[in-house]
Motif scaffolding. Structure first.
Motif, PDB file in Angstrom:
ATOM      1  N   ASN A  61     -29.286 -14.114-111.735  1.00  0.00           N
ATOM      2  CA  ASN A  61     -28.487 -13.891-110.530  1.00  0.00           C
ATOM      3  C   ASN A  61     -27.001 -13.862-110.915  1.00  0.00           C
ATOM      4  O   ASN A  61     -26.623 -14.357-111.970  1.00  0.00           O
ATOM      5  CB  ASN A  61     -28.756 -15.024-109.528  1.00  0.00           C
ATOM      6  CG  ASN A  61     -28.257 -14.721-108.141  1.00  0.00           C
ATOM      7  OD1 ASN A  61     -27.859 -13.603-107.832  1.00  0.00           O
ATOM      8  ND2 ASN A  61     -28.274 -15.722-107.279  1.00  0.00           N
ATOM      9  N   GLU A  85     -36.233  -7.781-107.523  1.00  0.00           N
ATOM     10  CA  GLU A  85     -35.730  -6.694-108.363  1.00  0.00           C
ATOM     11  C   GLU A  85     -34.249  -6.880-108.693  1.00  0.00           C
ATOM     12  O   GLU A  85     -33.849  -6.774-109.845  1.00  0.00           O
ATOM     13  CB  GLU A  85     -35.932  -5.345-107.665  1.00  0.00           C
ATOM     14  CG  GLU A  85     -37.382  -4.937-107.550  1.00  0.00           C
ATOM     15  CD  GLU A  85     -37.564  -3.613-106.830  1.00  0.00           C
ATOM     16  OE1 GLU A  85     -36.607  -2.798-106.790  1.00  0.00           O
ATOM     17  OE2 GLU A  85     -38.656  -3.389-106.300  1.00  0.00           O
ATOM     18  N   GLU A  86     -33.436  -7.107-107.688  1.00  0.00           N
ATOM     19  CA  GLU A  86     -31.981  -7.150-107.863  1.00  0.00           C
ATOM     20  C   GLU A  86     -31.409  -8.422-107.255  1.00  0.00           C
ATOM     21  O   GLU A  86     -32.015  -9.045-106.397  1.00  0.00           O
ATOM     22  CB  GLU A  86     -31.329  -5.941-107.172  1.00  0.00           C
ATOM     23  CG  GLU A  86     -31.835  -4.598-107.645  1.00  0.00           C
ATOM     24  CD  GLU A  86     -31.334  -4.212-109.025  1.00  0.00           C
ATOM     25  OE1 GLU A  86     -30.411  -4.877-109.552  1.00  0.00           O
ATOM     26  OE2 GLU A  86     -31.876  -3.256-109.595  1.00  0.00           O
ATOM     27  N   TYR A  87     -30.185  -8.784-107.666  1.00  0.00           N
ATOM     28  CA  TYR A  87     -29.546  -9.989-107.133  1.00  0.00           C
ATOM     29  C   TYR A  87     -29.226  -9.871-105.658  1.00  0.00           C
ATOM     30  O   TYR A  87     -29.162 -10.872-104.968  1.00  0.00           O
ATOM     31  CB  TYR A  87     -28.313 -10.397-107.943  1.00  0.00           C
ATOM     32  CG  TYR A  87     -27.543  -9.262-108.559  1.00  0.00           C
ATOM     33  CD1 TYR A  87     -27.756  -8.881-109.878  1.00  0.00           C
ATOM     34  CD2 TYR A  87     -26.613  -8.558-107.810  1.00  0.00           C
ATOM     35  CE1 TYR A  87     -27.059  -7.821-110.443  1.00  0.00           C
ATOM     36  CE2 TYR A  87     -25.913  -7.512-108.380  1.00  0.00           C
ATOM     37  CZ  TYR A  87     -26.139  -7.146-109.688  1.00  0.00           C
ATOM     38  OH  TYR A  87     -25.461  -6.096-110.239  1.00  0.00           O
ATOM     39  N   LYS A  88     -29.074  -8.655-105.138  1.00  0.00           N
ATOM     40  CA  LYS A  88     -28.843  -8.517-103.696  1.00  0.00           C
ATOM     41  C   LYS A  88     -30.081  -8.929-102.895  1.00  0.00           C
ATOM     42  O   LYS A  88     -29.983  -9.337-101.745  1.00  0.00           O
ATOM     43  CB  LYS A  88     -28.395  -7.098-103.345  1.00  0.00           C
ATOM     44  CG  LYS A  88     -29.384  -6.018-103.660  1.00  0.00           C
ATOM     45  CD  LYS A  88     -28.792  -4.658-103.339  1.00  0.00           C
ATOM     46  CE  LYS A  88     -29.757  -3.543-103.393  1.00  0.00           C
ATOM     47  NZ  LYS A  88     -30.208  -3.007-104.597  1.00  0.00           N
ATOM     48  N   ASP A  89     -31.259  -8.878-103.535  1.00  0.00           N
ATOM     49  CA  ASP A  89     -32.487  -9.328-102.885  1.00  0.00           C
ATOM     50  C   ASP A  89     -32.484 -10.848-102.707  1.00  0.00           C
ATOM     51  O   ASP A  89     -33.045 -11.361-101.744  1.00  0.00           O
ATOM     52  CB  ASP A  89     -33.713  -8.903-103.701  1.00  0.00           C
ATOM     53  CG  ASP A  89     -33.812  -7.389-103.861  1.00  0.00           C
ATOM     54  OD1 ASP A  89     -33.368  -6.666-102.962  1.00  0.00           O
ATOM     55  OD2 ASP A  89     -34.325  -6.936-104.910  1.00  0.00           O
ATOM     56  N   VAL A 105     -34.557 -12.752-111.321  1.00  0.00           N
ATOM     57  CA  VAL A 105     -34.090 -11.385-111.044  1.00  0.00           C
ATOM     58  C   VAL A 105     -34.484 -10.493-112.218  1.00  0.00           C
ATOM     59  O   VAL A 105     -34.078 -10.732-113.356  1.00  0.00           O
ATOM     60  CB  VAL A 105     -32.554 -11.354-110.829  1.00  0.00           C
ATOM     61  CG1 VAL A 105     -32.089  -9.944-110.524  1.00  0.00           C
ATOM     62  CG2 VAL A 105     -32.154 -12.306-109.706  1.00  0.00           C
ATOM     63  N   GLY A 107     -33.773  -7.230-112.590  1.00  0.00           N
ATOM     64  CA  GLY A 107     -32.759  -6.239-112.961  1.00  0.00           C
ATOM     65  C   GLY A 107     -33.206  -4.816-112.706  1.00  0.00           C
ATOM     66  O   GLY A 107     -32.680  -3.872-113.300  1.00  0.00           O
ATOM     67  N   GLY A 108     -34.171  -4.638-111.809  1.00  0.00           N
ATOM     68  CA  GLY A 108     -34.657  -3.298-111.462  1.00  0.00           C
ATOM     69  C   GLY A 108     -36.157  -3.311-111.266  1.00  0.00           C
ATOM     70  O   GLY A 108     -36.783  -4.362-111.115  1.00  0.00           O
ATOM     71  N   LEU A 121     -36.648  -4.359-118.227  1.00  0.00           N
ATOM     72  CA  LEU A 121     -36.513  -5.385-117.195  1.00  0.00           C
ATOM     73  C   LEU A 121     -36.560  -6.773-117.838  1.00  0.00           C
ATOM     74  O   LEU A 121     -36.926  -6.917-119.000  1.00  0.00           O
ATOM     75  CB  LEU A 121     -37.633  -5.235-116.166  1.00  0.00           C
ATOM     76  CG  LEU A 121     -37.729  -3.868-115.491  1.00  0.00           C
ATOM     77  CD1 LEU A 121     -38.923  -3.829-114.543  1.00  0.00           C
ATOM     78  CD2 LEU A 121     -36.453  -3.531-114.744  1.00  0.00           C
ATOM     79  N   THR A 142     -40.969  -7.760-104.771  1.00  0.00           N
ATOM     80  CA  THR A 142     -40.411  -6.451-105.110  1.00  0.00           C
ATOM     81  C   THR A 142     -40.428  -5.567-103.879  1.00  0.00           C
ATOM     82  O   THR A 142     -41.137  -5.856-102.908  1.00  0.00           O
ATOM     83  CB  THR A 142     -41.214  -5.794-106.252  1.00  0.00           C
ATOM     84  OG1 THR A 142     -42.592  -5.744-105.881  1.00  0.00           O
ATOM     85  CG2 THR A 142     -41.062  -6.563-107.554  1.00  0.00           C
TER      86      THR A 142
END
Length: 199
Positions: A61, A85-89, A105, A107-108, A121, A142
């Motif tokens: 994160n 998947e991402e830190y915004k999640d 996280v 990273g995709g 990833l 995800t």
């Protein structure tokens, strides 16, 4: 097309995700008309964020420290890990105030079309975190799209032999939605994930 530095600004803004040519032009002209102190403050924050922000050494994160505030929080349940998947999640899930475990996280997501496979990833780091047996449940959070489903399927195959409880976020009809507008996959999942009306 504009001259020199104005066009350079539009081009750079246009490289940002979700910013098309018209939006880039609008932002550029807003910055040109803005007070110089406001523009300087924006420039300073951009430089500062690149200098200070890094990724948590444990979960991946965003953080200004070696470890993010969630990984440092002793009140979080260390036995439950939510894979995103991402830190915004992470931010989206934290807003619900429903989850009290920790995160990982990736990273995709796996996307062969974009040239992203499991090796790109943070799956290796996930397996290292799971090695000590302290984590009992892994929640796969995800995205409910083709790439997210492929990633969740891949992770499920890797994690099941470890004897962990592997769960997936429920998906189905959004609150306030109409059945007639739901696609077949969403409606099918809503039926598959149905629960007792007493709950």
């Amino acid at each position: 097309m504009y001259e020199g530095v104005v066009q350079d600004l539009i081009d750079e803004l246009g490289r940002l995700p979700g910013v098309g040519p018209k939006s880039a032009q609008r932002i550029a002209f807003h910055l040109l008309q803005a007070d110089p102190t406001d523009v300087r403050r924006l420039a300073d924050v951009l430089i500062e964020v690149k200098a200070k922000v890094k990724f948590c050494s444990i979960c991946g994160n965003v953080s200004e420290d070696e470890q993010c505030r969630i990984c440092r929080d002793p009140r979080r349940d260390p036995a439950v890990l939510c894979v995103v998947e991402e830190y915004k999640d992470v931010v989206a899930i934290e807003r619900t105030r429903e989850f009290r475990g920790r995160y990982h996280v990736l990273g995709g997501a796996i996307s062969p079309i974009d040239g992203i496979g499991p090796d790109q990833l943070r799956i290796r780091e996930l397996m290292v975190r799971l090695a000590d047996g302290a984590i009992g449940e892994v929640i796969l959070a995800t995205d409910p799209n083709l790439e997210g489903e492929a990633t969740a399927t891949y992770l499920t195959r890797m994690l099941k032999p470890l004897g962990l409880r592997v769960t997936r976020l429920a998906s189905g009809l959004p609150v306030g939605g109409d059945l007639e507008y739901a696609d077949e996959v969403t409606l099918g999942r809503a039926f598959a994930g149905r629960r007792s009306a007493d709950d």
